[in-house]
Design an enzyme around this catalytic site. Structure first.
Site, PDB file in Angstrom:
ATOM      1  N   SER A   1       0.822  -1.183   0.101  1.00 23.79           N
ATOM      2  CA  SER A   1      -0.003   0.001  -0.104  1.00 23.79           C
ATOM      3  C   SER A   1       0.952   1.231  -0.069  1.00 23.79           C
ATOM      4  O   SER A   1       0.493   2.264  -0.565  1.00 23.79           O
ATOM      5  CB  SER A   1      -0.975  -0.061   1.286  1.00 23.79           C
ATOM      6  OG  SER A   1      -1.473  -1.095   1.202  1.00 23.79           O
TER       7      SER A   1
ATOM      8  N   ASP B   1       2.043  -8.183  10.537  1.00 23.72           N
ATOM      9  CA  ASP B   1       3.267  -9.178  10.434  1.00 23.72           C
ATOM     10  C   ASP B   1       4.452  -8.398  11.151  1.00 23.72           C
ATOM     11  O   ASP B   1       5.697  -9.019  11.315  1.00 23.72           O
ATOM     12  CB  ASP B   1       3.664  -9.068   8.836  1.00 23.72           C
ATOM     13  CG  ASP B   1       2.521  -9.764   8.245  1.00 23.72           C
ATOM     14  OD1 ASP B   1       1.624 -10.355   8.926  1.00 23.72           O
ATOM     15  OD2 ASP B   1       2.027  -9.826   6.827  1.00 23.72           O
TER      16      ASP B   1
ATOM     17  N   GLY C   1       2.307 -14.119   9.245  1.00 19.68           N
ATOM     18  CA  GLY C   1       3.503 -13.083   9.152  1.00 19.68           C
ATOM     19  C   GLY C   1       4.113 -13.027   7.858  1.00 19.68           C
ATOM     20  O   GLY C   1       5.039 -12.236   7.712  1.00 19.68           O
TER      21      GLY C   1
ATOM     22  N   GLU D   1       3.874 -18.967   9.050  1.00 21.27           N
ATOM     23  CA  GLU D   1       3.423 -19.679   7.766  1.00 21.27           C
ATOM     24  C   GLU D   1       4.530 -19.448   6.671  1.00 21.27           C
ATOM     25  O   GLU D   1       4.303 -20.212   5.622  1.00 21.27           O
ATOM     26  CB  GLU D   1       1.859 -18.679   7.347  1.00 21.27           C
ATOM     27  CG  GLU D   1       2.386 -17.207   7.165  1.00 21.27           C
ATOM     28  CD  GLU D   1       1.231 -16.404   6.697  1.00 21.27           C
ATOM     29  OE1 GLU D   1       0.129 -17.207   6.403  1.00 21.27           O
ATOM     30  OE2 GLU D   1       1.304 -15.013   6.510  1.00 21.27           O
TER      31      GLU D   1
ATOM     32  N   VAL E   1      -8.230 -15.171  12.705  1.00 17.59           N
ATOM     33  CA  VAL E   1      -8.434 -14.839  14.161  1.00 17.59           C
ATOM     34  C   VAL E   1      -7.421 -14.094  14.649  1.00 17.59           C
ATOM     35  O   VAL E   1      -7.494 -13.099  15.397  1.00 17.59           O
ATOM     36  CB  VAL E   1      -8.406 -16.193  15.120  1.00 17.59           C
ATOM     37  CG1 VAL E   1      -8.255 -15.907  16.434  1.00 17.59           C
ATOM     38  CG2 VAL E   1      -9.684 -17.186  14.813  1.00 17.59           C
TER      39      VAL E   1
ATOM     40  N   ARG F   1      -5.921 -11.628  13.199  1.00 19.20           N
ATOM     41  CA  ARG F   1      -6.309 -10.018  12.851  1.00 19.20           C
ATOM     42  C   ARG F   1      -7.634  -9.625  13.335  1.00 19.20           C
ATOM     43  O   ARG F   1      -7.911  -8.648  13.066  1.00 19.20           O
ATOM     44  CB  ARG F   1      -6.416  -9.957  11.271  1.00 19.20           C
ATOM     45  CG  ARG F   1      -5.215 -10.299  10.610  1.00 19.20           C
ATOM     46  CD  ARG F   1      -4.842  -9.406   9.344  1.00 19.20           C
ATOM     47  NE  ARG F   1      -5.988  -9.192   8.385  1.00 19.20           N
ATOM     48  CZ  ARG F   1      -6.074  -9.838   7.112  1.00 19.20           C
ATOM     49  NH1 ARG F   1      -5.105 -10.309   6.837  1.00 19.20           N
ATOM     50  NH2 ARG F   1      -7.024  -9.702   6.525  1.00 19.20           N
TER      51      ARG F   1
HETATM   52  O1  F6P Z   1      -0.151  -9.164   5.938  1.00 17.26           O
HETATM   53  C1  F6P Z   1      -1.046  -9.453   6.921  1.00 17.26           C
HETATM   54  C2  F6P Z   1      -1.498 -11.025   6.737  1.00 17.26           C
HETATM   55  O2  F6P Z   1      -2.613 -11.138   7.694  1.00 17.26           O
HETATM   56  C3  F6P Z   1      -0.457 -12.100   6.515  1.00 17.26           C
HETATM   57  O3  F6P Z   1       0.229 -12.393   7.746  1.00 17.26           O
HETATM   58  C4  F6P Z   1      -1.331 -13.119   5.647  1.00 17.26           C
HETATM   59  O4  F6P Z   1      -0.230 -14.141   5.104  1.00 17.26           O
HETATM   60  C5  F6P Z   1      -2.071 -12.198   4.699  1.00 17.26           C
HETATM   61  O5  F6P Z   1      -2.222 -10.937   5.087  1.00 17.26           O
HETATM   62  C6  F6P Z   1      -3.362 -12.953   4.501  1.00 17.26           C
HETATM   63  O6  F6P Z   1      -4.233 -12.241   3.685  1.00 17.26           O
HETATM   64  P1  F6P Z   1      -5.682 -12.160   3.358  1.00 17.26           P
HETATM   65  O7  F6P Z   1      -6.388 -11.617   4.533  1.00 17.26           O
HETATM   66  O8  F6P Z   1      -5.846 -11.713   2.010  1.00 17.26           O
HETATM   67  O9  F6P Z   1      -6.074 -13.815   3.311  1.00 17.26           O
END
Ligand code: F6P
Length: 366
Positions: A107, A152, A195, A250, A285, A287
């Site tokens: 962004s 992240d 992450g 991940e 979860v 986020r």
């Molecule tokens: O960048 C934040 C993040 O939550 C990462 O940790 C993850 O890989 C990705 O976004 C997931 O993206 P989306 O919400 O598009 O599935």
């Protein structure tokens, strides 16, 4: 009055609302007008009721809310020049030439491109008869401030990004919850955390959660790690530990650059230890939910600082990201921060881990 636009972009992160609130209220108290741009860059392209003037009360009761109340979007159209042209037109029609963007490295690099193109976009809009030459002359440059919103914690040059602390809380809560069921059954759990290319959430949650083993992208284990991990787990059991928890980022990889999946780790443990082993992928979860106290106050400070910086900006001002460094607010060059962050990801992709670690630990402003 000066007119500021604000938007959130990319993946949402807890604390974005606190930052939006601080930008809006700081700007209003300095006599500026603030426009919230809904759904990220897409709202700037669509215009109309997606760009709304905000008053003091429009950001009331959002400090403690997760996500972003003004919405976010991963806009494909903004990646095209034609999308950015429409975005510039919509901003100019409202007299906005200063914007704060809260988002991740993608962004922020889009923001820098927009700024660089601004004079060319204006010239085109004047030529097409879409805006009057006087409007273009009144707003010759786009002034910007970036805030890093991402769970992240991956932006080189800042200590903590907006949302990382809350996500860490979420993960540690989940580890605590899993530990009790794991202990009841004497089971092992493999917990996969988010992450992308960054192991911050994995490493810190493993430490805070008292886990047995952790796999992160920046520091892949040397060959034979499977045996060493199993030896650790056996040692724990022998010492009377009833739960075993392995955290897998991940983006975890081995030395050769091959992904290490949580399912692979589960199979190794089940085979070698002959133990019931479960995988828990925490997913979004992490986020979700309310922002932590840190994400509320730090994002408030960040938003306040970004608004002050933007209100004081002149056409010659640097394009900066406002971030936290050593418990201080710090303005770091946006282009360089994004470039180095991408370089870290590229190093990890090509299995050049030493360089990745050196870059992540480096501070280009020193
Ligand atoms: O960048 C934040 C993040 O939550 C990462 O940790 C993850 O890989 C990705 O976004 C997931 O993206 P989306 O919400 O598009 O599935």
């Amino acid at each position: 009055p000066l007119r500021i636009g604000i938007l959130t972009s990319g993946g949402d992160a807890q604390g974005m609302n606190a930052a939006v609130r601080a930008v809006v209220r700081t700007a209003i108290s300095r006599g500026a007008e603030v426009y919230a741009i809904y759904e990220g860059y897409q709202g700037m392209i669509d215009g109309g009721d997606r760009i709304r003037r905000f008053g003091w009360e429009d950001v009331g009761s959002i400090l403690n809310k997760g996500g972003t109340t003004i919405g976010t979007f991963r806009s494909k159209e903004f990646r095209e020049r034609s999308g950015r042209l429409r975005a510039a037109r919509n901003l100019l029609l409202l007299g906005i030439d200063r914007i704060v963007v809260i988002g991740g490295d993608g962004s922020l690099s889009g923001l820098d491109l927009f700024r660089a193109e601004w004079p060319g976009l204006l010239a085109e809009l004047v030529e097409n008869g879409e805006i009057a030459p006087q409007i273009a002359e009144a707003h010759p440059t786009l002034m910007i401030a970036g805030l890093v919103g991402s769970i992240d914690n991956d932006l080189v040059g800042t200590d903590m990004t907006i949302g990382a602390d809350s996500a860490l809380h979420r993960i540690v809560d989940a580890i605590d919850a899993l530990a009790s069921t794991a202990a009841s059954h004497q089971r092992s759990f493999v917990v996969e955390v988010m992450g992308r290319h960054c192991g911050y959430l994995a490493l810190m949650s493993a430490i805070a959660g008292g886990c047995d083993y952790v796999l992160i992208p920046e520091h892949p284990p040397a060959d034979g790690w499977e045996d060493r991990m199993c030896a650790e787990l056996r040692r724990g059991r022998a010492a009377g530990r009833r739960d075993s928890i392995v955290i897998v980022a991940e983006g975890a990889r081995d030395r050769a650059g091959n992904p290490i999946t949580s399912e692979y780790v589960r199979q190794v443990i089940e085979r070698e230890l002959d133990e019931d082993t479960r995988v828990t992928i925490l997913g979004h979860v992490q986020r979700g939910g309310v922002p932590s106290a840190f994400d509320r106050w730090a994002s408030t400070w960040l938003g306040y600082t970004a608004a002050e910086e933007l209100l004081a900006a002149t056409p010659d001002s640097e394009a900066n990201v406002i971030g936290i460094r050593g418990n201080r607010m710090s303005a770091i060059p946006l282009v360089e921060a994004v470039r180095q962050t991408r370089e870290v990801a590229a190093c990890i992709e090509r299995a050049d881990y030493e360089e990745a670690m050196a870059l992540r630990g480096s501070s280009f402003t020193e």
